[in-house]
Design a protein around this motif. Structure first.
Motif, PDB file in Angstrom:
ATOM      1  N   TYR A  16       1.260   1.740  -2.816  1.00 16.67           N
ATOM      2  CA  TYR A  16       1.945   0.644  -3.486  1.00 16.67           C
ATOM      3  C   TYR A  16       2.713  -0.133  -2.428  1.00 16.67           C
ATOM      4  CZ  TYR A  16       5.467  -1.891  -6.121  1.00 16.67           C
ATOM      5  OH  TYR A  16       6.276  -2.872  -6.607  1.00 16.67           O
ATOM      6  N   LYS A  17       2.456  -1.426  -2.327  1.00 14.66           N
ATOM      7  CA  LYS A  17       3.186  -2.285  -1.399  1.00 14.66           C
ATOM      8  C   LYS A  17       4.086  -3.186  -2.226  1.00 14.66           C
ATOM      9  CE  LYS A  17      -0.300  -2.171   2.167  1.00 14.66           C
ATOM     10  NZ  LYS A  17      -1.185  -2.932   3.037  1.00 14.66           N
ATOM     11  N   GLY A  18       5.397  -2.981  -2.103  1.00 11.52           N
ATOM     12  CA  GLY A  18       6.356  -3.718  -2.898  1.00 11.52           C
ATOM     13  C   GLY A  18       7.089  -4.779  -2.095  1.00 11.52           C
ATOM     14  N   GLY A  40       9.018  -5.062   2.179  1.00 14.66           N
ATOM     15  CA  GLY A  40       8.355  -4.076   3.028  1.00 14.66           C
ATOM     16  C   GLY A  40       8.290  -2.671   2.452  1.00 14.66           C
ATOM     17  N   LEU A  41       8.574  -2.505   1.176  1.00 13.63           N
ATOM     18  CA  LEU A  41       8.518  -1.183   0.541  1.00 13.63           C
ATOM     19  C   LEU A  41       7.067  -0.718   0.430  1.00 13.63           C
ATOM     20  CD1 LEU A  41       9.873   1.150  -1.076  1.00 13.63           C
ATOM     21  CD2 LEU A  41       9.419  -0.210  -3.117  1.00 13.63           C
ATOM     22  N   VAL A  42       6.787   0.473   0.948  1.00 16.97           N
ATOM     23  CA  VAL A  42       5.448   1.059   0.859  1.00 16.97           C
ATOM     24  C   VAL A  42       5.594   2.489   0.347  1.00 16.97           C
ATOM     25  CG1 VAL A  42       3.377   1.734   2.111  1.00 16.97           C
ATOM     26  CG2 VAL A  42       4.590  -0.330   2.776  1.00 16.97           C
ATOM     27  N   LEU A  43       4.940   2.794  -0.781  1.00 21.92           N
ATOM     28  CA  LEU A  43       4.933   4.141  -1.342  1.00 21.92           C
ATOM     29  C   LEU A  43       3.502   4.653  -1.327  1.00 21.92           C
ATOM     30  CD1 LEU A  43       7.245   3.607  -4.441  1.00 21.92           C
ATOM     31  CD2 LEU A  43       7.866   4.551  -2.229  1.00 21.92           C
ATOM     32  N   THR A  44       3.311   5.893  -0.888  1.00 22.98           N
ATOM     33  CA  THR A  44       1.978   6.487  -0.821  1.00 22.98           C
ATOM     34  C   THR A  44       1.973   7.792  -1.593  1.00 22.98           C
ATOM     35  OG1 THR A  44       1.674   5.558   1.376  1.00 22.98           O
ATOM     36  CG2 THR A  44       0.189   7.301   0.738  1.00 22.98           C
ATOM     37  N   ALA A  45       0.915   8.023  -2.366  1.00 16.35           N
ATOM     38  CA  ALA A  45       0.757   9.275  -3.115  1.00 16.35           C
ATOM     39  C   ALA A  45      -0.670   9.763  -2.943  1.00 16.35           C
ATOM     40  CB  ALA A  45       1.065   9.052  -4.592  1.00 16.35           C
ATOM     41  N   ARG A  46      -0.848  11.072  -2.934  1.00 16.45           N
ATOM     42  CA  ARG A  46      -2.179  11.663  -2.827  1.00 16.45           C
ATOM     43  C   ARG A  46      -2.369  12.691  -3.929  1.00 16.45           C
ATOM     44  NH1 ARG A  46      -4.794  10.949   2.316  1.00 16.45           N
ATOM     45  NH2 ARG A  46      -3.415   9.854   3.703  1.00 16.45           N
ATOM     46  N   SER A  47      -3.595  12.771  -4.430  1.00 17.45           N
ATOM     47  CA  SER A  47      -3.904  13.774  -5.441  1.00 17.45           C
ATOM     48  C   SER A  47      -4.451  15.022  -4.760  1.00 17.45           C
ATOM     49  CB  SER A  47      -4.929  13.225  -6.431  1.00 17.45           C
ATOM     50  OG  SER A  47      -6.167  13.074  -5.777  1.00 17.45           O
ATOM     51  N   MET A  48      -4.694  16.038  -5.541  1.00 15.52           N
ATOM     52  CA  MET A  48      -5.215  17.300  -5.001  1.00 15.52           C
ATOM     53  C   MET A  48      -6.600  17.563  -5.575  1.00 15.52           C
ATOM     54  SD  MET A  48      -2.842  18.248  -2.992  1.00 15.52           S
ATOM     55  CE  MET A  48      -3.125  19.961  -2.645  1.00 15.52           C
ATOM     56  N   GLY A  87      12.933  11.755   0.368  1.00 16.92           N
ATOM     57  CA  GLY A  87      11.642  11.761   1.036  1.00 16.92           C
ATOM     58  C   GLY A  87      11.647  12.509   2.362  1.00 16.92           C
ATOM     59  N   GLU A  88      12.839  12.906   2.832  1.00 11.68           N
ATOM     60  CA  GLU A  88      13.005  13.678   4.067  1.00 11.68           C
ATOM     61  C   GLU A  88      12.352  13.019   5.278  1.00 11.68           C
ATOM     62  OE1 GLU A  88      15.062  16.183   4.292  1.00 11.68           O
ATOM     63  OE2 GLU A  88      15.409  16.304   2.151  1.00 11.68           O
ATOM     64  N   GLU A  89      12.493  11.684   5.379  1.00 12.36           N
ATOM     65  CA  GLU A  89      11.937  10.962   6.523  1.00 12.36           C
ATOM     66  C   GLU A  89      13.014  10.171   7.249  1.00 12.36           C
ATOM     67  OE1 GLU A  89       8.924  10.923   7.983  1.00 12.36           O
ATOM     68  OE2 GLU A  89       8.385  12.560   6.639  1.00 12.36           O
ATOM     69  N   GLY A  90      14.212  10.692   7.301  1.00 12.77           N
ATOM     70  CA  GLY A  90      15.281  10.024   8.031  1.00 12.77           C
ATOM     71  C   GLY A  90      16.265   9.316   7.116  1.00 12.77           C
ATOM     72  N   PRO A  91      17.211   8.585   7.718  1.00 13.24           N
ATOM     73  CA  PRO A  91      18.279   7.951   6.933  1.00 13.24           C
ATOM     74  C   PRO A  91      17.798   6.848   5.991  1.00 13.24           C
ATOM     75  CG  PRO A  91      18.421   7.308   9.246  1.00 13.24           C
ATOM     76  CD  PRO A  91      17.369   8.362   9.147  1.00 13.24           C
ATOM     77  N   GLN A  92      16.661   6.239   6.251  1.00 13.76           N
ATOM     78  CA  GLN A  92      16.133   5.167   5.400  1.00 13.76           C
ATOM     79  C   GLN A  92      15.180   5.691   4.333  1.00 13.76           C
ATOM     80  OE1 GLN A  92      16.988   1.914   5.550  1.00 13.76           O
ATOM     81  NE2 GLN A  92      18.462   2.391   7.147  1.00 13.76           N
ATOM     82  N   SER A  93      15.077   7.003   4.213  1.00 12.81           N
ATOM     83  CA  SER A  93      14.127   7.607   3.274  1.00 12.81           C
ATOM     84  C   SER A  93      14.519   7.341   1.824  1.00 12.81           C
ATOM     85  CB  SER A  93      14.060   9.108   3.522  1.00 12.81           C
ATOM     86  OG  SER A  93      13.086   9.699   2.713  1.00 12.81           O
TER      87      SER A  93
END
Length: 80
Positions: A32-34, A37-45, A66-72
């Motif tokens: 999802y590109k919002g 610059g917001l980008v959300l990614t999801a994956r199925s199993m 999201g555990e990817e730093g201060p901007q997470s």
């Protein structure tokens, strides 16, 4: 000249056939590109083989990041 064109077309047809006949084993990805610059990614199993995955069920209202730093991204779970 006609021989080269014929061989080129045959090569292209063979490449297309090999590409479409290859069985893919991968997970589905959604991006999802919002705004701003917001980008959300999801994956199925949806793998065909067992990945020995641990699925967790967490209670409603738990705070997550999201555990990817201060901007997470940060959120509170809506469902349990």
């Amino acid at each position: 000249m006609k021989k080269y064109v014929k061989n080129g077309i045959l090569t292209i047809c063979l490449a297309i056939t090999i590409t479409y006949c290859h069985k893919a084993s991968a997970c589905t990805r959604v991006v999802y590109k919002g705004l701003d610059g917001l980008v959300l990614t999801a994956r199925s199993m949806d793998w065909s083989s067992d990945l020995h995955t641990n699925l967790w069920i967490l209670p409603r209202g738990i705070e997550r990041t999201g555990e990817e730093g201060p901007q997470s991204i940060k959120w509170t779970s809506k469902y349990g």
